[in-house]
Design an enzyme around this catalytic site. Structure first.
Site, PDB file in Angstrom:
ATOM      1  N   ASP A  61     -38.472  65.813 -22.956  1.00  9.54           N
ATOM      2  CA  ASP A  61     -39.475  65.379 -21.989  1.00  9.54           C
ATOM      3  C   ASP A  61     -40.188  64.174 -22.594  1.00  9.54           C
ATOM      4  O   ASP A  61     -40.693  64.256 -23.725  1.00  9.54           O
ATOM      5  CB  ASP A  61     -40.450  66.548 -21.764  1.00  9.54           C
ATOM      6  CG  ASP A  61     -41.335  66.309 -20.562  1.00  9.54           C
ATOM      7  OD1 ASP A  61     -41.875  65.188 -20.441  1.00  9.54           O
ATOM      8  OD2 ASP A  61     -41.488  67.240 -19.756  1.00  9.54           O
ATOM      9  N   SER A 128     -42.555  49.961  -7.341  1.00  9.13           N
ATOM     10  CA  SER A 128     -42.232  50.233  -5.943  1.00  9.13           C
ATOM     11  C   SER A 128     -42.990  49.301  -5.027  1.00  9.13           C
ATOM     12  O   SER A 128     -44.109  48.860  -5.338  1.00  9.13           O
ATOM     13  CB  SER A 128     -42.637  51.678  -5.646  1.00  9.13           C
ATOM     14  OG  SER A 128     -42.652  51.914  -4.264  1.00  9.13           O
ATOM     15  N   TYR A 153     -49.071  59.266  -6.494  1.00  5.99           N
ATOM     16  CA  TYR A 153     -47.780  58.671  -6.874  1.00  5.99           C
ATOM     17  C   TYR A 153     -47.892  57.136  -6.868  1.00  5.99           C
ATOM     18  O   TYR A 153     -47.549  56.476  -7.847  1.00  5.99           O
ATOM     19  CB  TYR A 153     -46.672  59.120  -5.898  1.00  5.99           C
ATOM     20  CG  TYR A 153     -45.486  58.190  -5.912  1.00  5.99           C
ATOM     21  CD1 TYR A 153     -44.557  58.234  -6.946  1.00  5.99           C
ATOM     22  CD2 TYR A 153     -45.309  57.216  -4.910  1.00  5.99           C
ATOM     23  CE1 TYR A 153     -43.495  57.345  -6.985  1.00  5.99           C
ATOM     24  CE2 TYR A 153     -44.258  56.330  -4.943  1.00  5.99           C
ATOM     25  CZ  TYR A 153     -43.351  56.394  -5.982  1.00  5.99           C
ATOM     26  OH  TYR A 153     -42.306  55.502  -6.021  1.00  5.99           O
ATOM     27  N   LYS A 157     -47.886  54.010 -10.044  1.00  6.06           N
ATOM     28  CA  LYS A 157     -47.091  52.775 -10.135  1.00  6.06           C
ATOM     29  C   LYS A 157     -48.014  51.578 -10.402  1.00  6.06           C
ATOM     30  O   LYS A 157     -47.710  50.712 -11.234  1.00  6.06           O
ATOM     31  CB  LYS A 157     -46.274  52.555  -8.856  1.00  6.06           C
ATOM     32  CG  LYS A 157     -45.178  53.584  -8.647  1.00  6.06           C
ATOM     33  CD  LYS A 157     -44.149  53.583  -9.775  1.00  6.06           C
ATOM     34  CE  LYS A 157     -43.142  54.697  -9.683  1.00  6.06           C
ATOM     35  NZ  LYS A 157     -42.323  54.866 -10.873  1.00  6.06           N
TER      36      LYS A 157
HETATM   37  C1  UD1 Z   1     -42.200  56.040   0.304  1.00  4.07           C
HETATM   38  C2  UD1 Z   1     -42.788  54.909  -0.502  1.00  4.07           C
HETATM   39  C3  UD1 Z   1     -41.948  54.586  -1.683  1.00  4.07           C
HETATM   40  C4  UD1 Z   1     -41.649  55.829  -2.476  1.00  4.07           C
HETATM   41  C5  UD1 Z   1     -40.968  56.827  -1.585  1.00  4.07           C
HETATM   42  C6  UD1 Z   1     -40.694  58.070  -2.395  1.00  4.07           C
HETATM   43  C7  UD1 Z   1     -43.960  53.234   0.845  1.00  4.07           C
HETATM   44  C8  UD1 Z   1     -43.822  52.016   1.702  1.00  4.07           C
HETATM   45  N1  UD1 Z   1     -42.858  53.709   0.319  1.00  4.07           N
HETATM   46  O1  UD1 Z   1     -41.083  55.537   0.941  1.00  4.07           O
HETATM   47  O2  UD1 Z   1     -42.611  53.694  -2.524  1.00  4.07           O
HETATM   48  O3  UD1 Z   1     -40.836  55.524  -3.558  1.00  4.07           O
HETATM   49  O4  UD1 Z   1     -41.830  57.124  -0.505  1.00  4.07           O
HETATM   50  O5  UD1 Z   1     -40.409  59.163  -1.604  1.00  4.07           O
HETATM   51  O6  UD1 Z   1     -45.016  53.768   0.638  1.00  4.07           O
HETATM   52  N2  UD1 Z   1     -38.575  59.259   8.140  1.00  4.07           N
HETATM   53  C9  UD1 Z   1     -38.306  59.978   9.294  1.00  4.07           C
HETATM   54  N3  UD1 Z   1     -37.869  61.260   9.171  1.00  4.07           N
HETATM   55  C10 UD1 Z   1     -37.683  61.870   7.966  1.00  4.07           C
HETATM   56  C11 UD1 Z   1     -37.950  61.128   6.779  1.00  4.07           C
HETATM   57  C12 UD1 Z   1     -38.404  59.829   6.906  1.00  4.07           C
HETATM   58  O7  UD1 Z   1     -38.460  59.476  10.413  1.00  4.07           O
HETATM   59  O8  UD1 Z   1     -37.295  63.048   7.921  1.00  4.07           O
HETATM   60  C13 UD1 Z   1     -39.027  57.862   8.256  1.00  4.07           C
HETATM   61  C14 UD1 Z   1     -40.401  57.628   7.649  1.00  4.07           C
HETATM   62  O9  UD1 Z   1     -41.395  57.828   8.598  1.00  4.07           O
HETATM   63  C15 UD1 Z   1     -40.271  56.161   7.233  1.00  4.07           C
HETATM   64  C16 UD1 Z   1     -38.792  55.981   6.909  1.00  4.07           C
HETATM   65  O10 UD1 Z   1     -38.135  57.075   7.514  1.00  4.07           O
HETATM   66  O11 UD1 Z   1     -40.575  55.342   8.316  1.00  4.07           O
HETATM   67  C17 UD1 Z   1     -38.509  55.992   5.425  1.00  4.07           C
HETATM   68  O12 UD1 Z   1     -39.127  57.132   4.845  1.00  4.07           O
HETATM   69  P1  UD1 Z   1     -38.870  57.602   3.346  1.00  4.07           P
HETATM   70  O13 UD1 Z   1     -37.416  57.630   3.080  1.00  4.07           O
HETATM   71  O14 UD1 Z   1     -39.669  58.830   3.102  1.00  4.07           O
HETATM   72  O15 UD1 Z   1     -39.428  56.405   2.469  1.00  4.07           O
HETATM   73  P2  UD1 Z   1     -40.865  55.663   2.496  1.00  4.07           P
HETATM   74  O16 UD1 Z   1     -41.889  56.500   3.127  1.00  4.07           O
HETATM   75  O17 UD1 Z   1     -40.648  54.304   3.015  1.00  4.07           O
END
Ligand code: UD1
Length: 345
Positions: A61, A128, A153, A157
């Site tokens: 770790d 990020s 989180y 960063k």
């Molecule tokens: C976020 C953070 C990123 C971090 C990551 C870790 C921001 C811009 N980004 O990414 O820095 O490393 O989390 O987890 O803050 N979505 C759906 N349905 C789902 C899952 C996601 O619609 O089941 C949509 C979300 O609303 C979003 C997109 O998909 O619009 C991407 O989501 P996700 O993959 O969780 O990444 P971020 O939120 O962009």
């Protein structure tokens, strides 16, 4: 100069494992340190299958300073460090802030302290686009203001970037390349390594592939009422192998003193904004598989739209995201199918 030793902290994780493959293919010797809290030893087998080389592995770790001291003592040839070792779930960080600050910050500080003692030339740090919050304009350049973090989180960063900058201004004898990732997706084209989320996926693409496989009933699309062309959120989805390659370039830049700047920051993205609905559509067209989905309410804390201006990385690093999104979608699906074959998911 290639057969130099690189320490990859968090090297059995998603982005770490893809980077170990690219480092080894470029001729570097790798030692991975990982506590396997969110990964497993089979990842090492996958790396060996792809590259023909089994990287050295130390299970420890990074928050454990005596273990880090021992690691650096037993590998006196470590020239560079890449730090992927961190907790990364936004939601979990809201519930367990101390875990996030302890894991992410103590890991970084321990590595920096050992680097200074052991004459390591530089550290590549996984940051990020979360540091930009909801940006005032897109695409985002590295000069965009850092917004107040909305999760522990995200805050780790921001603080990590500050720690690196301050330690180096205070005279630490190494350099750093800070890489701000947008949304890493996909898997190695061999399907030997990929993303393996613990439990219910929080990120979009693992949820898409699991819903396509029937592991999840349906994908929830978080909101279709955003002020974007189709109402869903926009992100910059970057292929994980393209992303991994940028780390090899960054390492070489530090080890060969290619820059006069002691700390450099680069956005790693494609430069294309893609909506959630567009991503699903690209997946379905690329794989021929339908993703069951429903539109639900917005997810609290989501950014409406963010995508990169990758010009700085393109010009200075000579790096460019090259993989078409459809190929990336096929790689993610091939990996999901491999997990099914192996009886993992
Ligand atoms: C976020 C953070 C990123 C971090 C990551 C870790 C921001 C811009 N980004 O990414 O820095 O490393 O989390 O987890 O803050 N979505 C759906 N349905 C789902 C899952 C996601 O619609 O089941 C949509 C979300 O609303 C979003 C997109 O998909 O619009 C991407 O989501 P996700 O993959 O969780 O990444 P971020 O939120 O962009």
């Amino acid at each position: 100069m290639k057969n130099q030793r690189i320490l990859v902290a968090g090297g059995t994780g998603y982005i770490g494992s893809h980077t170990v493959v690219e480092l080894q293919e470029a001729g570097y010797n790798v030692v991975i340190v990982d506590n396997l809290s969110n990964s497993n030893m089979e990842v090492i087998d996958g790396i060996e299958k792809i590259t023909g080389v089994r990287p050295d592995f130390v299970q420890a770790d990074c928050t454990d300073m005596p273990a880090m001291e021992k690691l650096f003592d037993s590998y006196p040839d470590i020239r560079g460090v890449i730090n992927f070792a961190a907790s990364k779930a936004v939601g979990e960080s809201m519930e367990k802030p101390i875990l996030y600050y302890r894991n992410n910050l103590n890991t970084l500080m321990n590595l920096l302290e050992q680097m200074a003692k052991h004459g390591t030339k530089g550290i590549v740090f996984s940051s990020s686009c979360t540091v930009y919050g909801e940006p005032d304009e897109n695409p985002v350049t590295e000069a965009a203001p850092i917004k107040k973090a909305t999760s522990p989180y995200g805050n780790t960063k921001q603080i990590s970037e500050e720690i690196i900058t301050e330690v180096i201004s205070a005279g630490a004898p190494f350099k750093s390349v800070i890489l701000r990732y947008f949304n890493p997706v996909g898997a190695h084209p061999s399907a030997e390594i990929g993303e393996l989320p613990n439990g219910v996926p929080q990120n979009l693409l693992p949820y898409v592939t699991q819903a396509a496989m029937g592991i999840r009933k349906e994908l929830s699309v978080f909101g279709d009422d955003y002020p974007t062309p189709d109402g869903s959120c926009i992100r910059d989805y970057i292929n994980v192998v393209d992303l991994a390659k940028a780390h090899v370039i960054a390492v070489e830049r530090m080890l060969e003193d290619k820059s006069d700047d002691k700390v450099e920051i680069f956005n790693l993205g494609t430069g294309n904004g893609v909506s959630v609905l567009e991503l699903i559509d690209t997946f379905e067209k690329a794989t021929g598989v339908t993703v069951p989905k429903k539109i639900v309410a917005r997810r609290a804390g989501d950014i409406e739209k963010v995508w990169a201006n990758p010009k700085h990385a393109n010009e200075v690093l000579g790096w460019k995201a090259a993989t078409p999104l459809a190929d990336t979608m096929r790689s993610a699906w091939a990996w999901q199918q491999k997990l099914r074959e192996r009886g993992i998911m």
